[in-house]
Design a protein around this motif. Structure first.
Motif, PDB file in Angstrom:
ATOM      1  N   ASP A  90      -6.306 -26.685 -14.338  1.00  0.00           N
ATOM      2  CA  ASP A  90      -6.283 -27.774 -15.333  1.00  0.00           C
ATOM      3  C   ASP A  90      -6.241 -29.174 -14.729  1.00  0.00           C
ATOM      4  N   ASP A 123      -0.099 -30.524 -17.939  1.00  0.00           N
ATOM      5  CA  ASP A 123      -1.462 -30.953 -18.284  1.00  0.00           C
ATOM      6  C   ASP A 123      -1.437 -32.301 -19.014  1.00  0.00           C
ATOM      7  N   ARG A 158      -4.400 -22.577 -17.670  1.00  0.00           N
ATOM      8  CA  ARG A 158      -3.626 -23.517 -16.854  1.00  0.00           C
ATOM      9  C   ARG A 158      -4.050 -23.467 -15.393  1.00  0.00           C
ATOM     10  N   TRP A 164      -3.068 -22.865 -23.518  1.00  0.00           N
ATOM     11  CA  TRP A 164      -2.434 -23.943 -22.772  1.00  0.00           C
ATOM     12  C   TRP A 164      -3.054 -25.287 -23.167  1.00  0.00           C
ATOM     13  N   ARG A 165      -2.327 -26.407 -23.350  1.00  0.00           N
ATOM     14  CA  ARG A 165      -0.911 -26.570 -23.136  1.00  0.00           C
ATOM     15  C   ARG A 165      -0.108 -26.389 -24.407  1.00  0.00           C
TER      16      ARG A 165
END
Length: 535
Positions: free
Chosen positions: A135, A141, A198, A243-244
């Motif tokens: 990421d 992130d 991620r 994610w996130r």
């Protein structure tokens, strides 16, 4: 560590600093590297540095077109840190040497931070190349309103899918597969296959059940978590892995998590940081030698050193965890067994026959020569003799062979040994293999973790391998039918030259009083004899 799928049964072992070695089916290593790009690769001796040579994949038709692909960190002329995915070719004159002048850059991405570089490359059954990009680094992130992973207009935090066999009309050195999920989305980059990841560290394609072919083609990944959870995912086309907004099954960013448009795919398994803090994805076992392991997804954790397995429960549509452990007191009661392997599990591998391995180090630095390779073997139930034989295609080698020389006996060799006068040593710790000349310190025994019998394989750069007597364990009673794998330990990978004088000799010299040692040396000089320790 991977194979070329060309029926030679060679294994290619890459080091983070940017060098790849060739291991032959007999365990010997070629003295000259397959590829050495240390001068280009950005790596450092920092503990835990995630940059360096991170991934490799052979073209499905490598046997005919000699192509392979690599993924590494480098610094451009403007001192910007980037990752590069390149194509190389093997020399036509030597199948064990890559042509360093054949590099063709496919894709370059600037990295906002030094961590979360991803690093996996693999070919799916569709013949396309899949790239697993981190990421961008830092923590949480923090890039943009939603982070890189949820932003489909950036390649960071994504699974990409490209066709390396053709060039695109707009000048890219690859083609976008027409069935990629976001090719018609003006707000998305066409390379994106899945998003919301991620830092996926180690992914693998399932070969499928040897008889029914069930599961064939699934892509499994370990996605490293932030502060609380690690997860294992199966990658699907167009999937959002959360994610996130989410970490594991839980919310990380509350606002994003409760957004009705999230529509994320949940992991097949997640675990908290009391178990481990950095997942290392593995493989589904589909080999021949250990039938009880068929269908188990075997993976580990980099920080805790745990080995784990997931077994699919089709009725409940769940994957159930089983610990694989070396070091249980009850399981290791058999005389002569030891139970140690390096703590930091870096990666997993599958050979051409489908047997599994994992790589670990006792010191997590790219420049530290403490890496080991372990083979996973189940001693509880083995395939019938002769069933798993294969005939590798012979390979012409121009480089010198550094032979495999086991310095300790395997469990089977111990069992077949005639009784000796000395009583067997029952300590699972004190029966460790004698250190090789190049080893600097003895390994600590692994702590007990659960239930699987393992026995191990360690390659040294001096080329000498040693086998460590396997520790005995069994899988937890979650499924009593599935017995535990044994791990077999190969040789220590190091690019340092062997030092003169044996470790044993140096140790003895330290134990002598100074006066005694000086007197002994003086006496030997008079006789015209040089001591081993002075060589």
């Amino acid at each position: 560590m991977l194979h070329a799928n060309d029926n030679t049964h060679r294994m290619f072992v890459a080091e983070q600093v940017g060098i790849i070695w060739v291991y032959l089916p007999d365990g010997s290593r070629l003295e000259e590297p397959f590829l050495d790009i240390k001068k280009i690769v950005l790596a450092s001796p920092w503990i835990g540095d995630e940059r360096g040579f991170l991934g490799m994949a052979f073209h499905p038709k490598h046997k005919h077109n000699r192509k392979f692909y690599i993924y590494y960190s480098y610094m451009d002329k403007k001192k910007a840190e980037k990752i590069r995915i390149s194509e190389f070719k093997v020399l036509a004159s030597d199948v064990n040497k890559a042509d360093p002048r054949s590099e063709r850059s496919l894709l370059e991405l600037e990295e906002p931070a030094a961590n979360h570089n991803g690093g996996q490359l693999l070919f799916g059954l569709d013949g396309c190349l899949y790239l697993f990009i981190g990421d961008g680094g830092k923590a949480g992130d923090p890039f943009g309103k939603f982070g890189n992973a949820q932003n489909k207009s950036t390649l960071l935090g994504k699974v990409l899918r490209i066709d390396v066999n053709r060039k695109s009309k707009d000048g890219k050195p690859y083609r976008i597969p027409p069935d990629n999920p976001f090719v018609l989305d003006p707000k998305a980059l066409p390379e994106v296959y899945a998003y919301g990841v991620r830092n996926m560290w180690r992914c693998a394609v399932d070969r499928g059940d040897p008889v029914t072919h069930k599961g064939r083609g699934r892509i499994f990944c370990g996605d490293v978590g932030q502060n609380r959870f690690e997860e294992v995912d199966i990658i699907v086309k167009g999937g959002n892995y959360g994610w996130r907004a989410k970490e594991g099954f839980e919310c990380y960013d509350i606002k994003l998590c409760y957004n009705s448009s999230l529509d994320d795919i949940l992991p097949i398994f997640a675990y908290g940081h009391s178990v481990g803090k950095s997942v290392t994805g593995g493989y589904v076992y589909r080999g021949c030698e250990s039938p009880n392991l068929n269908g188990l997804y075997i993976f580990g954790d980099f920080m805790s050193g745990r080995l784990m397995a997931l077994q699919e429960d089709e009725r409940e549509n769940k994957w159930k965890k089983q610990d694989i452990c070396i070091g249980s007191t009850k399981a290791c009661a058999f005389p002569g067994l030891i139970s140690s392997y390096s703590k930091f599990i870096i990666s997993f591998a599958e050979d051409e026959a489908g047997e599994l391995y994992f790589m670990a180090t006792s010191y997590p630095s790219a420049y530290a020569p403490h890496g080991s390779i372990y083979k996973i073997v189940d001693p509880a139930r083995r395939a019938p003799p002769g069933k798993c034989k294969h005939k590798p295609i012979p390979v012409k080698t121009k480089s010198k062979h550094i032979p495999f020389a086991p310095l300790a006996k395997t469990v089977l060799e111990l069992l077949n040994e005639p009784p000796t006068i000395k009583p067997p040593n029952t300590s699972s710790i004190s029966t460790g293999a004698t250190p090789t000349t190049s080893s600097k310190k003895a390994k600590k025994p692994a702590s007990p973790k659960s239930s699987t019998k393992l026995s191990a394989v360690k390659p040294t750069v001096s080329g000498k391998k040693r086998q460590v007597k396997g520790s005995k364990t069994k899988l937890e009673p979650a499924d009593e039918k599935t017995k535990a794998p044994k791990v077999s330990k190969a040789s220590r990978v190091t690019s340092l030259p062997d030092r003169k004088g044996s470790q044993l000799t140096r140790a003895k010299k330290k134990l002598l009083p100074k006066k005694t040692a000086a007197a002994k040396e003086k006496k030997q000089k008079k006789k015209g004899v040089r001591s081993r320790s002075s060589l």
